[in-house]
Design an enzyme around this catalytic site. Sequence first.
Site, PDB file in Angstrom:
ATOM      1  N   LYS A  24       0.669  -1.386   0.039  1.00 57.68           N
ATOM      2  CA  LYS A  24      -0.050  -0.165   0.141  1.00 57.68           C
ATOM      3  C   LYS A  24       0.774   1.336  -0.194  1.00 57.68           C
ATOM      4  CE  LYS A  24      -2.739   0.855   3.466  1.00 57.68           C
ATOM      5  NZ  LYS A  24      -2.813   1.951   4.166  1.00 57.68           N
ATOM      6  N   ARG A  29       3.042   5.944  -3.329  1.00 59.58           N
ATOM      7  CA  ARG A  29       4.071   6.882  -3.632  1.00 59.58           C
ATOM      8  C   ARG A  29       4.163   6.650  -5.136  1.00 59.58           C
ATOM      9  NH1 ARG A  29       4.324   5.528   1.799  1.00 59.58           N
ATOM     10  NH2 ARG A  29       5.550   6.791   3.166  1.00 59.58           N
ATOM     11  N   ARG A 125      -8.914  11.789  12.496  1.00 55.67           N
ATOM     12  CA  ARG A 125      -7.484  11.447  12.693  1.00 55.67           C
ATOM     13  C   ARG A 125      -6.576  12.860  12.729  1.00 55.67           C
ATOM     14  NH1 ARG A 125      -5.801   6.676   9.204  1.00 55.67           N
ATOM     15  NH2 ARG A 125      -3.956   6.788  10.353  1.00 55.67           N
ATOM     16  N   GLN A 173       4.778   9.193   7.646  1.00 59.59           N
ATOM     17  CA  GLN A 173       3.870  10.013   6.991  1.00 59.59           C
ATOM     18  C   GLN A 173       4.462  11.366   7.006  1.00 59.59           C
ATOM     19  OE1 GLN A 173      -0.250   8.947   8.208  1.00 59.59           O
ATOM     20  NE2 GLN A 173      -0.103   7.268   6.976  1.00 59.59           N
ATOM     21  N   ASP A 324       1.705  -1.105  11.676  1.00 56.73           N
ATOM     22  CA  ASP A 324       0.453  -1.803  11.149  1.00 56.73           C
ATOM     23  C   ASP A 324       0.101  -2.955  11.540  1.00 56.73           C
ATOM     24  OD1 ASP A 324       0.090   0.950  10.159  1.00 56.73           O
ATOM     25  OD2 ASP A 324       0.815   0.289   8.136  1.00 56.73           O
ATOM     26  N   ARG A 398      -7.746  -3.395   9.335  1.00 54.09           N
ATOM     27  CA  ARG A 398      -7.039  -4.351  10.138  1.00 54.09           C
ATOM     28  C   ARG A 398      -7.554  -4.874  11.138  1.00 54.09           C
ATOM     29  NH1 ARG A 398      -2.615  -3.672   6.590  1.00 54.09           N
ATOM     30  NH2 ARG A 398      -2.135  -1.600   6.074  1.00 54.09           N
TER      31      ARG A 398
END
Length: 446
Positions: A24, A29, A125, A173, A324, A398
Site C-alpha cells: 500500500k 508513492r 485523525r 507519513q 500496522d 486491520r
Amino acid sequence: MANVKFIVQPGGTVKGRIRVPGDKSISHRSIMLGAIAEGVTTVTGFLEGADALATLQAFKDMGVQIEGPDNGNVTIHGVGLRGLKKPQKPMDMGNSGTSTRLLAGILAGQDFDCELIGDASLSKRPMKRVTDPLALMGAKIETAEGGTLPMKIYGTGGALKAIDYTLPMASAQVKSCVLLAGLYADGQTCALEPAPTRDHTERMLNGFGYKVTTNKLDASRTQACLQGGGMLSGRHIDVPSDISSAAFFMVAAAVSPGSDLVVEHVGMNPTRTGVVDILKLMGADITLENFHEVGGEPVADVHIKYAPLKGIDIPEELVPLAIDEFPVLFVAAAHAQGTTVLTGAEELRVKESDRIQVMADALQAVGIDAQPTADGMVIRGGQQCPQKAPILSHHDHRISMAMTVAGLNAVDQVVIDDCANVNTSFPIFLELINQVGMQVEAVKEE
Ligand code: S3P
C-alpha cells in the site's frame, strides 16, 4: 452502504503457497512521484484497494493522465513538479491517512487552492502533525477545529521555505510530507526522525533520480535531506507484495497446528520487518527464502510453519517497524503461552481506529485477558478464545482481518461486523483466507 459481516468458523489448518496484493505504501508513492515526474512512469503490482485508488483519483482530479489500474498495471503520464492543475472539487481521501498526509506536502507547494475531505474515521485523525511543519515552511492551510479534515490548502506558488525539522513522533507519513514539500522549497529541507520509520519515499525519490541523502546520527535517529527545485524522471516501478497484508497469513500459520504456508514475493524493506522479528522472538518458525531486490526494495518468500508461541516483552525499538501489524500480533499474543507486554505504542491510538482500545475490546469479547494501557497492551495468552460475541471493526480494515485470524483459535464462530473496509488495503483477503484453509463467509445486510 450495505453492512458486510464476516462469519468465521472456528479452527482450521493453514496450507499452501499464496501471493498477497501490492504494498500500500509503495503504491501510493508510485502514483504521487509518477505524477510529478517528467515523462512516463509504469507500475506493475499496484494495489487496487480503495486507499491507493483515492490517491490515483486525486491526481486525475489534478489533470494527470493515468491509465489503469488494470490487473495491477498503471501508466502515469507525469506532468512535472509544476504541472498539476487546480481540481474542480474537494478531493476525497476516503479512509486514507497516507493519501492525505503525503498529498498535503505536495499541495502546499502548488499555485492553486484546494480542499481535502475524508470519511468518518479519517475525519477524526490528527493532521496537525503535518500542518505544523508545513506552516513553518510558509504553507497556508486551514483545518477544522482540532486539526482534522476538511483541510483547505492555499496556493503558495511554490515559494516554500526549506526547514530542518525534528519530528515529534516516529512517523513516515510526517517525514514524507516534509520531504515532498521540500521539493518545492528554496534550499535544503531535512527531516530528523526519533526512530527509524519506513523509508519508501527516500528510496523511491532516489529511484526517480532525485537525490535524498540520509545521515544516521546514532542508533535510533536518522536525518533525510533533499534540495528543492530539482526534477524527477519517470521510470518503471514493480510493487512487491505488502508485508502488512502478509502478516495476517504469517500469524494464521504460526498459531494453527499442522500449518505450513509460503507467502511469495513479500517486501522485506528493513523498516517494515518488525512483524517477522517479533514473531520469531515469540518462537515462530519463519524462514525467508529466495531473497532478491526489486526496483530498490528487498523481496523474499516467507515460509511459516506452526510452532508453539510464547509471550514476550516486545522490544520498543521494533514498534515503528511493525506499526500496522499490532492488531494481528495481539491475536498471536492471545494464542501464545504466557504474557505479552507491548509498550511505547501510543501511535496505535490514532490509526484508522484506536487500535489499543478496539483490539482490547474485541479480544475481551471473545474471552481473552487483554488489558489496554496508555501506550500498549498486556495480554495473558495461551488458551482458545472461549466466548462467542459480536465483534465491531470500528471502520478499521486491520481489525476486521486480525479478528478473522482469531477464529483459528476460537471454540465458536467469530462474527465481525462492518468488514467492507477490508477493501481499503486487501480486496482479495476473503478469497485468500478461504483458499489457505479457513472457512469465512461474507454476509451482506442491507
Ligand atoms: C504509512 C506510514 C505509517 C502507517 C501507514 C502507512 C506510510 O503511518 O501506519 O499505514 O505509507 O507512510 P505513520 O507513519 O503515521 O506511523
